[in-house]
Design a protein around this motif. Structure first.
Motif, mmCIF file in Angstrom:
data_model
loop_
_atom_site.group_PDB
_atom_site.id
_atom_site.type_symbol
_atom_site.label_atom_id
_atom_site.label_comp_id
_atom_site.label_asym_id
_atom_site.label_seq_id
_atom_site.Cartn_x
_atom_site.Cartn_y
_atom_site.Cartn_z
ATOM 1 N N LEU A 159 -5.567 -34.704 19.099
ATOM 2 C CA LEU A 159 -5.845 -36.142 19.071
ATOM 3 C C LEU A 159 -6.738 -36.522 17.896
ATOM 4 O O LEU A 159 -6.575 -37.589 17.296
ATOM 5 N N ASP A 160 -7.677 -35.648 17.572
ATOM 6 C CA ASP A 160 -8.590 -35.925 16.460
ATOM 7 C C ASP A 160 -7.899 -35.853 15.108
ATOM 8 O O ASP A 160 -8.272 -36.564 14.169
ATOM 9 N N ARG A 161 -6.880 -35.001 14.999
ATOM 10 C CA ARG A 161 -6.237 -34.760 13.705
ATOM 11 C C ARG A 161 -5.032 -35.655 13.431
ATOM 12 O O ARG A 161 -4.741 -35.983 12.279
ATOM 13 N N VAL A 162 -4.308 -36.030 14.484
ATOM 14 C CA VAL A 162 -3.001 -36.667 14.300
ATOM 15 C C VAL A 162 -3.066 -38.174 14.541
ATOM 16 O O VAL A 162 -3.645 -38.643 15.520
ATOM 17 N N GLN A 163 -2.458 -38.907 13.632
ATOM 18 C CA GLN A 163 -2.350 -40.356 13.774
ATOM 19 C C GLN A 163 -1.047 -40.684 14.494
ATOM 20 O O GLN A 163 0.012 -40.152 14.171
#
Length: 261
Positions: A159-163
């Motif tokens: 969740l933190d890495r992917v838009q």
């Protein structure tokens, strides 16, 4: 060549090969040079070596380069050596034959669902193993099934890495809504793709587990959205039964872990 120079050359060669994508299947020396930030003579040397080894080939008309057949050959070797393919291809083939829909198996890799089996209803079992393409996890049933089964730190890292970029008007792009979708997937034991990746295409997916409850991959059924929506009551039990069969062949016996079957 000293050890550090050798490592640098290998790293550069691998970075060069990874520049080729479905969106950029052909690249010239100038393009590669700019993308890697390397001088053209260095790129020429790398490309010559990769062509010689079969990892790249030159297009005779454009003089640009594309991936060589050695890449495909290694992909075939990898696909055939994956245990989830060895144990899952047969049941997945039966699933596609029985339902008349596309059956796929994917593993979790680099924040995406990497297809390893793709079976059309009328395909031959001998030709089902493949590697790729990658499918965005957040807007595909097979990807959501994988995401819902990740450990909490791995899921949060994703969740933190992917838009959550919109691919269709149905793509879930709000994080709060997406979290509810994943929680629902965990509760139900299966996931859905309601034309979120491709308009007109719907999918249902569920995870595949191995020994000790380890996540091994996921399996899905894909087809015309109307067929999926209309046939859910018939299709879902078949999908879940197939996933259970593959999971057991990989050593997953939830009853032995005290889990509800």
């Amino acid at each position: 060549m000293d050890r550090e120079s050798g490592i640098q050359s290998v790293n550069r060669a691998l970075s060069l090969v990874c520049l080729f994508t479905r969106g950029s299947p052909l690249l010239g020396i100038t393009e590669i040079s700019k993308l890697l930030g390397l001088p053209k003579p260095t790129v020429h040397g790398l490309v010559r070596t990769l062509v010689k080894q079969g990892f790249l080939q030159q297009d005779p008309q454009t003089r640009k380069y594309r991936l060589g057949l050695k890449i495909y050959e290694l992909g075939i070797v990898l696909a055939g050596s994956l245990e989830i393919n060895q144990k899952g291809a047969g049941p997945s083939y039966q699933l596609a034959t029985q339902t008349g829909l596309v059956s796929r198996i994917a593993i979790w890799d680099l924040d995406s669902a990497l297809l390893t089996v793709n079976i059309e209803p009328r395909s031959h079992l001998f030709f089902v193993h493949q590697i790729g393409p990658r499918i965005p996890a957040y807007c595909s049933a097979i990807g959501k099934a994988l995401l819902a089964s990740l450990d909490a730190p791995d899921f949060q890292g994703y969740l933190d890495r992917v838009q959550l970029k919109p691919l269709t008007a149905n793509t879930i792009t709000r994080k709060k809504q997406f979290l509810k979708e994943i929680e629902e997937t965990r509760r139900l034991g299966y996931s859905t793709d309601r034309e979120e990746n491709v308009l007109g295409l719907a999918c249902i997916g569920t995870p595949i587990f191995g020994f000790g409850g380890r996540l091994e991959g996921a399996i899905s059924l894909s087809g015309d959205a109307k067929d999926i929506y209309k046939g859910m009551e018939r299709l879902l039990p078949e999908l879940l039964k197939t996933a259970k069969e593959i999971s057991r062949s990989l050593g997953h016996f939830p009853e032995s872990l005290g889990l509800q079957v």
